[in-house]
Design a protein around this motif. Sequence first.
Motif, short mmCIF file in Angstrom:
data_model
loop_
_atom_site.label_atom_id
_atom_site.label_comp_id
_atom_site.label_asym_id
_atom_site.label_seq_id
_atom_site.Cartn_x
_atom_site.Cartn_y
_atom_site.Cartn_z
N GLU A 51 -24.01 27.60 112.93
CA GLU A 51 -23.83 28.74 113.38
C GLU A 51 -22.72 29.15 114.21
N LEU A 52 -22.88 28.06 115.48
CA LEU A 52 -21.72 28.30 116.42
C LEU A 52 -20.27 27.99 115.93
N THR A 53 -20.09 27.00 115.21
CA THR A 53 -18.89 26.51 114.55
C THR A 53 -18.42 27.78 113.50
N ARG A 54 -19.36 28.43 112.80
CA ARG A 54 -18.83 29.33 111.85
C ARG A 54 -18.27 30.50 112.77
N GLU A 55 -18.73 30.84 113.88
CA GLU A 55 -18.17 31.79 114.92
C GLU A 55 -17.11 31.49 115.57
N HIS A 56 -16.68 30.06 115.95
CA HIS A 56 -15.69 29.72 116.94
C HIS A 56 -15.15 28.42 116.10
N PRO A 57 -14.16 28.50 115.09
CA PRO A 57 -13.79 27.52 114.46
C PRO A 57 -12.87 26.83 115.40
N GLY A 58 -12.64 25.41 114.86
CA GLY A 58 -11.68 24.69 115.84
C GLY A 58 -12.47 23.79 116.63
N VAL A 59 -13.96 23.54 116.50
CA VAL A 59 -14.57 22.91 117.53
C VAL A 59 -14.32 21.40 117.26
N ALA A 60 -13.89 20.61 118.29
CA ALA A 60 -13.38 19.18 118.42
C ALA A 60 -14.41 18.27 118.71
N GLY A 61 -15.66 18.69 119.13
CA GLY A 61 -16.63 17.63 119.44
C GLY A 61 -17.91 18.25 119.91
N MET A 62 -18.83 17.60 120.33
CA MET A 62 -20.09 18.08 120.88
C MET A 62 -20.81 17.04 121.93
N GLY A 63 -21.40 17.87 122.98
CA GLY A 63 -22.11 16.83 123.81
C GLY A 63 -23.36 17.44 124.00
N ILE A 64 -24.26 16.41 124.05
CA ILE A 64 -25.81 16.60 124.21
C ILE A 64 -26.17 15.98 125.44
N GLY A 65 -27.00 16.82 126.19
CA GLY A 65 -27.73 16.49 127.63
C GLY A 65 -29.23 16.34 127.41
N VAL A 66 -29.75 14.92 127.61
CA VAL A 66 -31.18 14.84 127.75
C VAL A 66 -31.52 14.19 128.81
N GLY A 67 -32.69 14.63 129.13
CA GLY A 67 -33.51 13.94 130.51
C GLY A 67 -34.17 12.46 130.16
N GLY A 68 -33.26 11.64 130.25
CA GLY A 68 -33.63 10.23 130.01
C GLY A 68 -32.43 9.30 130.13
N MET A 69 -32.73 7.95 129.80
CA MET A 69 -31.85 7.18 129.78
C MET A 69 -30.95 6.92 128.37
N LEU A 88 -27.47 10.38 114.49
CA LEU A 88 -28.06 11.19 113.69
C LEU A 88 -27.60 12.55 113.56
N VAL A 89 -27.10 13.33 114.72
CA VAL A 89 -26.35 14.44 114.74
C VAL A 89 -25.21 14.43 114.25
N GLN A 90 -24.25 13.25 114.46
CA GLN A 90 -22.89 13.22 114.05
C GLN A 90 -23.06 13.14 112.48
N GLU A 91 -23.96 12.20 111.68
CA GLU A 91 -24.16 12.25 110.32
C GLU A 91 -24.35 13.59 109.78
N ARG A 92 -25.31 14.69 110.32
CA ARG A 92 -25.51 16.11 109.83
C ARG A 92 -24.49 16.83 109.95
N THR A 93 -23.82 16.71 111.10
CA THR A 93 -22.80 17.98 111.49
C THR A 93 -21.20 17.42 110.86
N GLY A 94 -20.98 16.21 111.00
CA GLY A 94 -19.65 15.76 110.69
C GLY A 94 -18.87 15.95 112.00
N LEU A 95 -19.44 15.97 113.22
CA LEU A 95 -18.62 16.15 114.40
C LEU A 95 -18.97 15.09 115.35
N PRO A 96 -17.89 14.53 116.11
CA PRO A 96 -18.00 13.50 117.05
C PRO A 96 -18.95 13.82 118.09
N VAL A 97 -19.98 13.21 118.22
CA VAL A 97 -21.08 13.63 119.52
C VAL A 97 -21.11 12.57 120.52
#
Length: 386
Positions: A134-152, A175-184
Amino acid sequence: MSEGAASWLPLSRGERSVAIEVLVHGPLSRTEIARRLDLSAGSLTRLTKPLLESGLLVEVPDGTTPAESRQGRPSQPLDIVSESRSFLGFKITTDMVYGVVTTLRSEIVARHDRPLATHDPHEVVALIAEMAAELTREHPGVAGMGIGVGGMVPDRSTVDESVFLGWRGVPLGALVQERTGLPVVVENDLAAFVEAEAWFGAGRGLARFVVLTIGAGVGYGLALDGKRVAPPGEEWGFGGQWIVDANGPLTPDGSRGSAVSYLSIPSIRYQVQAATGRDHSYEEILAGAAAGEPMPARVVEEAGRALGILVATIANFVMPQKILLAGEGVGLMDVAGKTVEETVRARRHPLAGPVALETKVSDFHDWARGAAVLAIQVLVLGAAEY
C-alpha cells in the motif's frame, strides 16, 4: 535489491565517509568536506566523482534546490537529493505494526498503522507485506525497508529471540524480502532509534550522545562521533539488572530495586495495583500523582528519584554532551521532573556543569523511522559496520 539502491553500491570506505558527511551535515562545500575528513583536494575530487556520477551527490548553487543544480561549478556545495529515494520503516509491537515512509534524510512523509492480531511469524510477514504494498503504491521509488523488533537480531535479518513476540530463530528479513521483493534490514528497535537520533535527531553533530528510554522497559544507547556503540548482548537490555536500590520494589520484571522495577510502565502499574487492589492505566497513575493521591504519588516520586539516579550516573561516567530521554513513559517528567532534577544535582559534584537532559515526546512512528535509517545506512551507503 532495487535498481536504485544497487546503482549506488558498492562504496569504498572513503566514498562512504564523504557520502555520510554530506548526508548528515550537508550541503557542504568541498573545502569544508576536505577539512572535516582531513583530505587533500585531489583525494576529495577522486572520491566525489563516482558519487556525483551515480546521482547520490549533486552540486547545489546557493539558494536553489538540488534538482536545479546539475550544471554546477566545482566550487558549489555538495548535497544529497533527499527526495530521490524513499524508504520504508516498520516498528513491531505486541499489538500493532507502525509503518512510515521516509526520504533519504529520514523525513517522515507518510504513516500507516495496522493492528496485530497474532504473533504467528507468517501472519506478521503477510501484514507487513500488505502495508508495504500500500505504501509503495502511494510512494514509488522505494529503495529498501527497515524493521525494528524488540529482541536480539545479531545478523540484521533473523530474530534470534523476542520475548515480546514469543519468537525464536525467525528469519524475518528473508521472509519479508521474499514477499515484497525489497531489500530488508532487521534490527533491535532501540538500536535503530539510537542510530536515527545520532544521525538526524537530537545527537546530530555531537561527539558523545546518550539515549535513555522508559516505557515497556528501560533502554540505553550510546553514540560516539555519530556511531552507535554496540556492546555484545545489548539486546537483552541493562535496566533489569541496573540496581538503583537493593531494598527497592520487587516486581515481576527485573531484579528487586532495578531500573525496570522502578521505571517501566508495567512495573509502575503493578505497584499501584498491588497497593490499591485496582488496575490503573499509566496516564491515570500520573494524573493521580499530580493530584496528590497518596499511593500514585509515592510510586511516581520513587520513579522520579530512580530516574535522577540513572541520569546522574550516566553523566558522571560517560560525560555526554546530551542525554535524550524518550519512550512512551516520558510523561513521568511532567509530574516528577523536579524530583529528577534535584536527584541529579544531589548525585553530581557541586562544581559539575548541568546535565543537558532533553525530553522527547515520541511515538512508535519515531521508532519506525529509526528502522528506515538503518535501511539507509546499510542498503544505500553499504555501511555494514553500522
